[in-house]
Every structure is written in C-alpha cells, then in structure tokens.
Design a protein around this motif. Structure first.
Motif, PDB file in Angstrom:
ATOM      1  N   HIS A 134       0.824  -1.204   0.000  1.00 35.46           N
ATOM      2  CA  HIS A 134       0.000   0.000   0.000  1.00 35.46           C
ATOM      3  C   HIS A 134       0.863   1.262   0.000  1.00 35.46           C
ATOM      4  O   HIS A 134       1.610   1.518   0.948  1.00 35.46           O
ATOM      5  N   ASP A 135       0.724   2.029  -1.082  1.00 31.18           N
ATOM      6  CA  ASP A 135       1.357   3.339  -1.232  1.00 31.18           C
ATOM      7  C   ASP A 135       2.886   3.255  -1.216  1.00 31.18           C
ATOM      8  O   ASP A 135       3.482   2.185  -1.075  1.00 31.18           O
ATOM      9  N   TRP A 136       3.534   4.422  -1.368  1.00 27.67           N
ATOM     10  CA  TRP A 136       4.974   4.456  -1.611  1.00 27.67           C
ATOM     11  C   TRP A 136       5.769   3.856  -0.448  1.00 27.67           C
ATOM     12  O   TRP A 136       6.863   3.336  -0.655  1.00 27.67           O
ATOM     13  N   GLN A 137       5.194   3.912   0.753  1.00 32.60           N
ATOM     14  CA  GLN A 137       5.944   3.405   1.908  1.00 32.60           C
ATOM     15  C   GLN A 137       6.248   1.907   1.782  1.00 32.60           C
ATOM     16  O   GLN A 137       7.190   1.410   2.394  1.00 32.60           O
ATOM     17  N   ALA A 138       5.438   1.188   1.000  1.00 28.96           N
ATOM     18  CA  ALA A 138       5.682  -0.245   0.761  1.00 28.96           C
ATOM     19  C   ALA A 138       6.118  -0.499  -0.678  1.00 28.96           C
ATOM     20  O   ALA A 138       6.161  -1.649  -1.121  1.00 28.96           O
ATOM     21  N   GLY A 139       6.485   0.565  -1.392  1.00 29.56           N
ATOM     22  CA  GLY A 139       6.788   0.447  -2.814  1.00 29.56           C
ATOM     23  C   GLY A 139       8.006  -0.393  -3.140  1.00 29.56           C
ATOM     24  O   GLY A 139       8.101  -0.961  -4.236  1.00 29.56           O
ATOM     25  N   LEU A 140       8.942  -0.500  -2.215  1.00 28.33           N
ATOM     26  CA  LEU A 140      10.157  -1.274  -2.507  1.00 28.33           C
ATOM     27  C   LEU A 140       9.971  -2.772  -2.279  1.00 28.33           C
ATOM     28  O   LEU A 140      10.850  -3.558  -2.645  1.00 28.33           O
ATOM     29  N   VAL A 141       8.842  -3.184  -1.712  1.00 28.05           N
ATOM     30  CA  VAL A 141       8.632  -4.619  -1.489  1.00 28.05           C
ATOM     31  C   VAL A 141       8.676  -5.399  -2.801  1.00 28.05           C
ATOM     32  O   VAL A 141       9.423  -6.381  -2.926  1.00 28.05           O
ATOM     33  N   LEU A 167      -1.497   9.185  -5.800  1.00 28.04           N
ATOM     34  CA  LEU A 167      -0.319   9.167  -6.669  1.00 28.04           C
ATOM     35  C   LEU A 167       0.614  10.346  -6.420  1.00 28.04           C
ATOM     36  O   LEU A 167       1.783  10.311  -6.803  1.00 28.04           O
ATOM     37  N   ARG A 168       0.106  11.385  -5.774  1.00 32.63           N
ATOM     38  CA  ARG A 168       0.930  12.582  -5.558  1.00 32.63           C
ATOM     39  C   ARG A 168       2.139  12.293  -4.672  1.00 32.63           C
ATOM     40  O   ARG A 168       3.179  12.941  -4.784  1.00 32.63           O
ATOM     41  N   PHE A 169       2.022  11.331  -3.783  1.00 27.77           N
ATOM     42  CA  PHE A 169       3.096  11.025  -2.831  1.00 27.77           C
ATOM     43  C   PHE A 169       3.832   9.779  -3.311  1.00 27.77           C
ATOM     44  O   PHE A 169       3.242   8.701  -3.391  1.00 27.77           O
ATOM     45  N   GLN A 170       5.148   9.926  -3.608  1.00 27.82           N
ATOM     46  CA  GLN A 170       5.852   8.855  -4.315  1.00 27.82           C
ATOM     47  C   GLN A 170       7.116   8.360  -3.631  1.00 27.82           C
ATOM     48  O   GLN A 170       7.619   7.295  -3.982  1.00 27.82           O
ATOM     49  N   MET A 202      10.296   5.383  -5.087  1.00 30.54           N
ATOM     50  CA  MET A 202       9.850   4.147  -4.458  1.00 30.54           C
ATOM     51  C   MET A 202       8.506   3.665  -5.017  1.00 30.54           C
ATOM     52  O   MET A 202       8.322   2.473  -5.271  1.00 30.54           O
ATOM     53  N   LEU A 203       7.571   4.580  -5.214  1.00 32.32           N
ATOM     54  CA  LEU A 203       6.276   4.176  -5.763  1.00 32.32           C
ATOM     55  C   LEU A 203       6.426   3.690  -7.203  1.00 32.32           C
ATOM     56  O   LEU A 203       5.820   2.685  -7.598  1.00 32.32           O
ATOM     57  N   LYS A 204       7.270   4.367  -7.974  1.00 34.24           N
ATOM     58  CA  LYS A 204       7.501   3.933  -9.354  1.00 34.24           C
ATOM     59  C   LYS A 204       8.086   2.529  -9.376  1.00 34.24           C
ATOM     60  O   LYS A 204       7.714   1.692 -10.215  1.00 34.24           O
TER      61      LYS A 204
END
Length: 478
Positions: A134-141, A167-170, A202-204
């Motif tokens: 969920h969201d950028w905070q977990a994007g690197l999983v 999407l604004r927060f990445q 991270m989100l990308k």
C-alpha cells in the motif's frame, strides 16, 4: 486457502493519519476466513497507544543486512478483530510522537521497513501467495522481491499487488542516496525501472515490479493515465494499463451506522431518517453555536483544509454561498490560509458559518447526522470516504465529478427522479455555486424529491463486503 499479506505504514485502530489506515484496518477482516488467511505487517511506532503496545507478544528478533550495514529487526504480534498483525520493531526508525512527516527521514525509514517486511516471513513461518503493498511506503517490497530476494527458494512464486491510494506522494530521493540506503544495484535506477529525473522513486519501483496495480476507484485508474492527474508517472501507468484495476474503497458499516451510533442525538435508519435528521440538526446547531432551526438548510465540510480539496473554489464564492438561505459548518485542519478563511467568514456571518478548526471524531459524526448536504468539491480525489459516510447517514453529497466521487455519487435527475446527490464537472467556482443553489432550491421547494435523494443514498452499499469481492476476483487472476 489463499494466504495474503498486507504491508502498509498505518492501520486503524493502531495508527491513523488518513484513509489508508481505514483500508488496511478494515479490509482484511472482511475476507472469508475459510478461504483467505490475511495478515498485516506494520511498523511498531512508539506513538501507537500503550493499550495496544502492551498487548503485543514478542515473536523473535534478528539483524538484517541493509546495504553496507546491519539493522535490528524485532517482530511483535497482536491478533485484533480476528486478524493477525505483525509489528516491526526498531527504535531508531519508529520513535517519535507521530508516524511520519519529515520526508528525508521517512524515505530511509521505509526503505528499511520494505526489506524488513520480507525478511521476517521465514521467521514467522508465513509464506504468502500474494503480498498486497500500500502506497509508496511499501513500494520497494516488489522491487526487493524481484531482485535481492529472487534467488532465495522461500520467496519463489510470491506475487505482489501495488495499491496507489494517492499518486501525488511517491517517496523520491537522490538515486545515489537510495542505493546507499537499500543496497539495490544502479541498474534499477534507469527511467524504465525506478528512476525519475536522476532520482530514485519508491512508488515507481512498486508500480514497475508488481504483478498487478490497483487504485481506489475506477475513474481515478483512468485519470492517472493522463498527464494532468498522472504526476509524471502517466506513461508508466499507460504501459501497465492491462494490469491496472480501480476498486472503490468501502467504509466500516459497523463503525458508521446511524442506527447504533452513540455519538449522535437521535439514531435512525432509512425509515426514520426524516424526523431524526431534524433532531440531529438541532443538536448540531446547539453544539457549534448556530441559531437552532430544524427547517434551515445546513451544508457541512469535513476535510483536510488543502488546495486538493477544492477549497480555493469555496473561497472564491463564499460570500455568495452565505447570501443563500442556509447555514455552513466546517470541521478540519490544514493550510493556515484556509483555516483563517473559514474563521473570517465565521466572524462575518456568525448566524450562518461555524468554523471548527480541529479534528474530532465525535463532532464529525454529529455533522454527518445533522447536516442536510456535505460538500466535497475536490480538484482530484482518488476515492474519497466522506461522501460514502454522508450517504450512509442520509446526508446528500455535493461533489465534483472526479475520481471516486464520480464513481459513487450519481447526480439527481428531477425528471427521472434518480440520483443520490448533486455534482458538477468543471473545476469552476461558479459551477459549484450553481450546484449548491440548485440543491437549496430542491430542498425548500420539493421536499419529497429531496427525501427521495436521501433514501436512495441510504440504500447504496459501500461497505467493505462489496470491495472485498472485487479484490478476491483480482487475487484469483494471479
């Protein structure tokens, strides 16, 4: 039985800064427990209330390699509402009186958290079929799973879903710093992977490496593929459009239930809403210092006070709004210019405007139950929860047609006698003003039609049961 692991930075009832926490805390308990074993991984923030921290059980601890250094990873467990929550313990990263706020430090914190969330799985003996990030905070999983963990047998065949809540927060920082924080290879920081203008994103990374990508409404899933809404990731989202799904959030129908809500003056259902609304309106008017009049049309706003929420439109025509036969109740905090704007109008129109510059769950319930209409004129709104809560409480939403607002609010049609709210399409203050004026006219001149709008709103089902079925369908595709 399908095993699902949610990885997120917040969850009710432990820690909440926004709607993400409602999703992570409520959705897992909605799945059929005979078919799904859904567990959640969160950071063990020291600002989680002690009643929860004291109830946690220590499971294990170990040291994890993170780039050129090692970091402590503690694991705590708590079963709440039938769902197992794991808390990653590290006092260096998760100390403080709020979960996050300083983006420079937050990026390091969630680089650590993403890798730790994967590293604990063999220790807790839980191999999920799907990790739902969920969201950028977990994007690197998904990134770690497909790279650093790819050759470890335990992690083979695990699929990932990346959900974009906003999407604004990445989670963007200099690529050299992100390599240093994560140990990820420089090959990953190209524009076609997780690089953005020389930075690491991270989100990308999560969107690129996840098996499926979701966002929180069907319309928002379409909008973010365009340059205006895409926050510079629209080319990637268009590329991934076959794997991109929009699933509207739900709300907890037990927590938001006007028939059992102890925080409102008069409980009600769709059969008793008309009279109970009058009682709740009078109670609200007393509470916020407005003249008590059950016949007066009352509009509410419950919101973060920011540009995204369309408050520049409100500012543009607030004098005209106040010239209508109505009262206006605001609850929220945010940008000082909007806090002061509402304070100003409350001083200019003390019989019409009440500015409550704070957040109070109890007052929010009184507003949902006591106002006739709730305004959500957002510039963009991935899903929006306030309009869903308004519908649940028989309050008529007035919204701009964007994201989840467009998906959940059907404009009233006076000829067909359909619709559950009022809406306008262009981001234009006078179009919004006209929509408010039209709602006022319907309320005063055709009360039977107004009550029909209220009834149709209360008949809608935006509980998590509906959303969970859509997620189940997605999981079965994987």
């Amino acid at each position: 039985m399908k095993k699902i692991l949610f990885v997120a930075s917040e969850s009710v009832p432990f820690i909440k800064t926004g709607g993400l926490a409602d999703v992570v805390g409520t959705l897992p308990k909605t799945f059929d427990k005979d078919e799904y074993d859904v567990r959640v991984v969160l950071p063990n923030y020291t600002c989680i209330p002690n009643k929860f921290r004291d109830a946690m059980t220590d499971i294990s601890s170990f040291y994890m390699d993170l780039s050129w250094r090692t970091q402590y990873v503690g694991i705590k467990e708590l079963v709440y509402d039938g769902v197992t929550f794991y808390f990653i313990d590290n006092l260096y990263y998760f100390t403080g009186n709020k979960p996050y706020g300083d983006m420079y430090l937050d990026i390091e914190k969630f680089c650590y958290f993403s890798k730790a969330a994967l590293s604990i799985l063999p220790v807790i003996d839980f191999k999920p079929d799907i990790i739902h990030c969920h969201d950028w905070q977990a994007g690197l999983v998904p990134v770690f799973l497909k790279t650093a963990f790819a050759n470890q047998n335990f992690y083979r065949n695990i699929k990932t879903v990346m959900t974009i809540h906003n999407l604004r927060f990445q989670g963007i920082t200099d690529s050299g710093r992100m390599m240093d924080l994560t140990g990820l290879h420089s090959d990953l920081f190209t524009e076609d992977k997780m690089g953005t203008n020389g930075n690491g994103n991270m989100l990308k990374g999560g969107i690129t490496y996840a098996d499926k990508v979701t966002t929180v409404s069907e319309t928002y899933a379409q909008e973010i593929q365009t340059p205006f809404f895409g926050e510079q990731l629209d080319p990637l989202l268009r590329y991934r459009k076959e794997d991109l799904f929009g699933i509207v959030n739900g709300i907890d129908y037990d927590s938001y239930n006007p028939l059992t809500d102890k925080q409102i003056a008069a409980c009600y259902d769709k059969e008793t809403v008309v009279q109970a609304k009058r009682e709740n309106k009078m109670d609200l008017q007393k509470e916020v210092g407005l003249p008590v009049d059950p016949d007066k049309f009352v509009i509410g706003i419950i919101s973060r006070l920011t540009d995204q929420k369309g408050l520049d439109l409100v500012d543009r025509v607030m004098n005209e709004i106040c010239s209508e036969n109505l009262q206006f109740v605001v609850l929220g905090t945010g940008d000082p210019k909007y806090e002061n704007m509402f304070r100003y109008y409350a001083s200019q129109y003390p019989d019409k405007v009440s500015a409550n510059i704070l957040y109070s769950d109890a007052l929010s319930k009184k507003i949902y139950a006591g106002v006739d209409a709730l305004m959500v004129p957002s510039l963009f709104e991935p899903c929006g929860l306030t309009q869903l809560m308004a519908l649940r409480y028989g309050t008529v939403p007035i919204v701009r047609e964007t994201g989840g607002l467009k998906d959940t609010v059907e404009a009233y049609d006076e000829y067909a006698k359909t619709g559950n709210g009022f809406s306008f399409s262009n981001y234009n203050a006078h179009e919004m003003l006209y929509t408010i004026q039209y709602a006022v006219k319907v309320y005063y001149e055709t009360p039977e039609d107004w009550n029909g709008i209220v009834q149709r709103g209360m008949e809608m089902d935006y509980s998590w049961d509906h959303s969970a079925k859509e997620y189940e369908e997605l999981y079965h595709l994987m």
